[in-house]
Design an enzyme around this catalytic site. Sequence first.
Site, mmCIF file in Angstrom:
data_model
loop_
_atom_site.group_PDB
_atom_site.id
_atom_site.type_symbol
_atom_site.label_atom_id
_atom_site.label_comp_id
_atom_site.label_asym_id
_atom_site.label_seq_id
_atom_site.Cartn_x
_atom_site.Cartn_y
_atom_site.Cartn_z
ATOM 1 N N GLY A 1 55.508 18.829 -71.146
ATOM 2 C CA GLY A 1 54.942 20.093 -71.587
ATOM 3 C C GLY A 1 55.921 21.247 -71.639
ATOM 4 O O GLY A 1 57.134 21.074 -71.817
ATOM 5 N N SER A 2 55.389 22.455 -71.434
ATOM 6 C CA SER A 2 56.191 23.668 -71.524
ATOM 7 C C SER A 2 55.706 24.672 -70.486
ATOM 8 O O SER A 2 54.674 24.485 -69.847
ATOM 9 C CB SER A 2 56.086 24.286 -72.930
ATOM 10 N N GLY B 1 54.194 40.920 -76.749
ATOM 11 C CA GLY B 1 54.177 39.773 -77.653
ATOM 12 C C GLY B 1 52.866 39.656 -78.394
ATOM 13 O O GLY B 1 51.794 39.641 -77.787
ATOM 14 N N ILE C 1 49.039 33.677 -77.943
ATOM 15 C CA ILE C 1 48.567 34.009 -76.598
ATOM 16 C C ILE C 1 48.276 35.493 -76.479
ATOM 17 O O ILE C 1 47.224 35.907 -75.982
ATOM 18 C CB ILE C 1 49.604 33.572 -75.545
ATOM 19 N N HIS D 1 24.357 24.777 -98.771
ATOM 20 C CA HIS D 1 23.997 26.194 -98.831
ATOM 21 C C HIS D 1 22.825 26.458 -97.888
ATOM 22 O O HIS D 1 21.874 25.686 -97.862
ATOM 23 C CB HIS D 1 23.589 26.581 -100.255
#
Length: 420
Positions: free
Chosen positions: A128-129, A164, A168, A408
């Site tokens: 992962g990270s 940022g 996230i 619809h």
Amino acid sequence: MITTDLIIIGAGPGGYRAAEYAAKNGLQVVIIEQDEVGGTCLNRGCIPTKTYVHAATFQEAFERQQQVVGLLRSGVEQILSAPGITLVRGTAAFIDAHTVTVCGFDKATNPTATSETITAPHIIIATGSSAKLLPIEGIDEPRVMTSTELLQLSVLPQRLCIIGAGVIGMEFASVFNRFGSEVTVIEYLKECLPMLDSDIAKRLRKYLEKRGIKFQMKTAVQSLKDIDADVILMATGRKPNVSEDFQKAGFEYDERKGITVDNNFETTVKGIYAIGDVNGRQMLAHAAEMQAIRAVNHIMGKTDGIRFDIMPAAIFTEPEAACVGPSEDQLKEQGIEYVCKKAFWRANGKAQAMGETEGMLKLFVATDGPILGCHAYGAHAADLIQECSVLMCKSTTLSELRDMIHIHPTLSEILKAAVE
């Protein structure tokens, strides 16, 4: 020493999916996890964040995320208790290309247990990270947090500053604004959500500004000490979880870019694979799951038709945004001829009935017909993009989509309206 067919390091979305799929295909699997099963997505990312998106109040969100995470985590543990799978808790380290040790073996019951050695002809790395922090003044202040710490807050911050404006950052900005926090987002780039078409991203940002979120674009943060906020969220991206012991296995990797892999997610050493965030290709849970399938297929000598060039993604702001394929900016940069078709939520009957009229969809089609991409924001945008992703996987043309009947009233008619 334990001998098995396949070692998997990491029990996140890619790791546990690889274990489940490999075991179903007859392989004996040992999967190693040093923390809770489920990885970042389940424990600290996708799932807890979505409980916040769908909760009415902050307190409800805080309490419910623990229930949801616990329930889903037990489901993953059940998967990893299936025949053919052995879950080992501890920290893995390479000895050589086919052998790892696990320190803190069964540390949940015996923290002082000695290490165990495991060997296999095939190894999948799915580590992962983790959050990437900027080396700036004030980064060590207690009020500076990653998404992990923010999700553990039991008291709503009155003033939240987010550094940022990626996925996230934008998701938390939308959520905490709805809960009542004063939210400011600071971004170095000229626009938020760089993976999105710039027109779509700008419209979404402007809408969130009307809801009270303050944006400071094209702004570089030099120090956090001067920011007037109770909590500062660092949402400046993620970095692959690589380790120095990788050198003992001999494959190529970069601390910033991750592990080098080919199209089967095999590293530069035969028999070792890297899937998910750790290879740095597409940091998405669903990407990790499908990379797991490809890697196991390659181990077993099977072929598949997975299209990794068509990777849908969603941002769960309110309203949500989603995309698949290149943006209009990218098509122009690449010199690809295309036609842009647009449709708006306000012209859709279901959207009007839901009171969700904010949104726009852009459909990009090659001049010879096939769909190239689709970017959108609006209620349930991810569902529309998923439909478009399926169509792209089958190389659907504009005329073919025009002939497809849509129920619809549904929001999916927005995609049909873009064609017409």
